[in-house]
Design an enzyme around this catalytic site. Structure first.
Site, short mmCIF file in Angstrom:
data_model
loop_
_atom_site.label_atom_id
_atom_site.label_comp_id
_atom_site.label_asym_id
_atom_site.label_seq_id
_atom_site.Cartn_x
_atom_site.Cartn_y
_atom_site.Cartn_z
N ASP A 156 0.82 -1.20 0.00
CA ASP A 156 0.00 0.00 0.00
C ASP A 156 0.86 1.26 0.00
O ASP A 156 2.07 1.22 0.24
CB ASP A 156 -0.92 0.01 1.22
CG ASP A 156 -2.03 -1.01 1.12
OD1 ASP A 156 -2.39 -1.38 -0.01
OD2 ASP A 156 -2.54 -1.45 2.18
N TYR A 206 7.47 -9.97 7.02
CA TYR A 206 7.28 -8.53 7.18
C TYR A 206 7.83 -8.10 8.54
O TYR A 206 7.88 -8.88 9.49
CB TYR A 206 5.79 -8.17 7.14
CG TYR A 206 5.15 -8.24 5.79
CD1 TYR A 206 5.07 -7.11 4.97
CD2 TYR A 206 4.59 -9.43 5.32
CE1 TYR A 206 4.46 -7.17 3.73
CE2 TYR A 206 3.99 -9.50 4.07
CZ TYR A 206 3.93 -8.36 3.28
OH TYR A 206 3.33 -8.42 2.05
#
Length: 270
Positions: A55, A110
């Site tokens: 994003d 992540y």
């Protein structure tokens, strides 16, 4: 030849990684660099693809793309010279038959960075609730067809002034890691306990967790089980990294002073 490139980027300048008409995106910049080098004419015909989208504001240490080209030497030697300074390739590989950067991934990792972590030990304990296969409906947008995901590793550790949430899974839902980070942040501040995470993973979804801000998230690593040949960072990106680091260190110091109580006496002689 089907080439795979591992690359990094700062996400704050881009409207996400995925190609969007009339918007500056990571894919758009990468494809533009490939066209400039005449590695391909049409990105669709070249089967250009990335491992997944990030994003707006999310960064990557190890994003991966692949594409077909008949000029592999030019791609390896010149891509870092024509990419913008906030995108740089760190490795390349000749992709095996059937390789796809999204579907061939064994796992993804992540990291989410917390600047004011609170109780990191409690956060680490709560992070263990994510391990295994769960229904992550409460940690993703509504409407995901298959909300079950398997988490392989989950931990919180201290890195200087930051707490870092590191999570590895086979795949992730949209905003899933940022929603997980929201809950761990609440645990660190004493606003929630590990049991609340367990209830969100097992009970009916009465509410969905809000996503944490994007700027703390980094796509850290993607495992394909294939070796990548390292690529040196180019001079432009190296300068950009140094300049950004110096700027943010300076701004952190200035922000700290500006945030001080204004009732404190001024420093004599200034």
């Amino acid at each position: 030849m089907n080439l795979a490139f591992r690359f990094s980027y700062f996400g704050d300048r881009f409207f996400g990684s995925q190609m969007q008409p009339d918007l500056c995106t990571v894919e758009g910049e990468f494809i533009g660099a490939c066209r400039l080098l005449r590695l391909f004419d049409d990105w669709r015909e070249a089967n250009f693809a990335t491992a997944g989208r990030t994003d707006r504001g999310v960064h990557a240490r190890s994003q991966v793309c692949s594409f077909l080209t008949d000029k592999p030497e030019r791609a390896i030697e010149a891509l870092n010279r024509v990419l913008p300074a906030d995108i740089w390739c760190t490795g390349w590989a000749e992709a095996p038959d059937g390789f796809h950067p999204r579907y061939s991934a064994v796992s993804r990792t992540y990291r989410y960075y917390f600047s004011a972590p609170g109780d990191a030990a409690a956060m680490h304990e709560a992070a263990q609730e994510f391990l295994g296969r769960h229904d992550f409906s409460a940690f993703a947008r509504a409407g995901d067809r298959n909300p079950e995901r398997r988490i392989l590793a989950s931990r919180v550790f201290i890195d200087g002034e930051f707490a870092v949430f590191e999570v590895t899974g086979e795949s992730f839902l949209w905003n899933m890691v940022r929603c997980m980070a929201t809950m761990l942040g609440r645990v660190g501040r004493g606003e929630a306990e590990a049991g609340e995470i367990a209830r969100l993973l097992t009970g009916p979804v009465e509410r969905r967790v809000a996503a944490a801000p994007p700027e703390g998230l980094i796509l850290w690593d993607i495992d394909y089980g294939i070796p990548f040949t390292p690529l040196p960072i180019d001079a432009g990106s190296s300068r950009h990294l140094g300049d950004r680091h110096r700027y943010h260190v300076l701004m952190a110091k200035i922000s700290a002073h500006l945030a001080q109580d204004h009732r404190q006496p001024d420093t004599p002689g200034i």
